[in-house]
Motif scaffolding. Structure first.
Motif, PDB file in Angstrom:
ATOM      1  N   GLN A 282       0.936  -1.448   0.057  1.00  0.00           N
ATOM      2  CA  GLN A 282       0.279   0.256   0.161  1.00  0.00           C
ATOM      3  C   GLN A 282       0.953   1.439  -0.413  1.00  0.00           C
ATOM      4  O   GLN A 282       0.571   2.011  -0.861  1.00  0.00           O
ATOM      5  CB  GLN A 282      -0.997   0.115   1.816  1.00  0.00           C
ATOM      6  N   SER A 283       2.023   1.157   0.225  1.00  0.00           N
ATOM      7  CA  SER A 283       2.821   2.102   1.217  1.00  0.00           C
ATOM      8  C   SER A 283       3.399   2.723  -0.686  1.00  0.00           C
ATOM      9  O   SER A 283       3.901   3.461  -1.432  1.00  0.00           O
ATOM     10  CB  SER A 283       3.765   2.208   2.145  1.00  0.00           C
ATOM     11  N   ALA A 284       3.797   1.809  -1.030  1.00  0.00           N
ATOM     12  CA  ALA A 284       4.503   1.801  -3.017  1.00  0.00           C
ATOM     13  C   ALA A 284       3.662   1.950  -3.392  1.00  0.00           C
ATOM     14  O   ALA A 284       3.646   2.563  -4.674  1.00  0.00           O
ATOM     15  CB  ALA A 284       4.936   0.445  -2.663  1.00  0.00           C
ATOM     16  N   GLY A 285       2.127   1.599  -3.510  1.00  0.00           N
ATOM     17  CA  GLY A 285       1.312   2.352  -4.156  1.00  0.00           C
ATOM     18  C   GLY A 285       1.393   2.926  -3.870  1.00  0.00           C
ATOM     19  O   GLY A 285       1.152   4.672  -4.889  1.00  0.00           O
ATOM     20  N   ASN A 286       0.472   3.728  -2.276  1.00  0.00           N
ATOM     21  CA  ASN A 286       0.287   5.845  -2.468  1.00  0.00           C
ATOM     22  C   ASN A 286       1.857   6.091  -3.093  1.00  0.00           C
ATOM     23  O   ASN A 286       1.248   7.546  -3.561  1.00  0.00           O
ATOM     24  CB  ASN A 286      -0.163   6.125  -0.487  1.00  0.00           C
ATOM     25  N   TYR A 287       3.076   5.743  -2.928  1.00  0.00           N
ATOM     26  CA  TYR A 287       3.914   6.166  -3.616  1.00  0.00           C
ATOM     27  C   TYR A 287       3.902   6.572  -4.936  1.00  0.00           C
ATOM     28  O   TYR A 287       4.249   7.854  -5.597  1.00  0.00           O
ATOM     29  CB  TYR A 287       5.488   6.278  -2.736  1.00  0.00           C
ATOM     30  N   GLY A 288       3.627   5.702  -5.656  1.00  0.00           N
ATOM     31  CA  GLY A 288       3.767   5.509  -7.097  1.00  0.00           C
ATOM     32  C   GLY A 288       2.487   6.443  -7.405  1.00  0.00           C
ATOM     33  O   GLY A 288       2.654   7.619  -8.802  1.00  0.00           O
TER      34      GLY A 288
END
Length: 63
Positions: free
Chosen positions: A5-11
């Motif tokens: 989720q964190s990586a998706g939000n960053y993207g």
């Protein structure tokens, strides 16, 4: 919070930032284009006869 989720939000944030940057650059180019067109249409750039050379040289200030 999950790592994916964190990586998706960053993207998603990176994509939004990239789009905002592109929009700002496009607006900047439009502003520069508009200013350049204004400069090209001034009497000075068109070779005026010099009738406005003294306009604004004298300013009366009363205190």
């Amino acid at each position: 919070m999950n790592v994916t989720q964190s990586a998706g939000n960053y993207g998603q944030e990176a994509m939004v930032a990239s789009l905002a940057k592109k929009q700002q650059e496009a607006q900047g180019e439009q502003a520069l284009s508009l200013l350049q067109g204004t400069v090209e249409n001034t009497p000075e750039s068109q070779g005026s006869s010099g009738t406005t050379d003294t306009l604004g040289n004298n300013i009366n200030i009363r205190v």
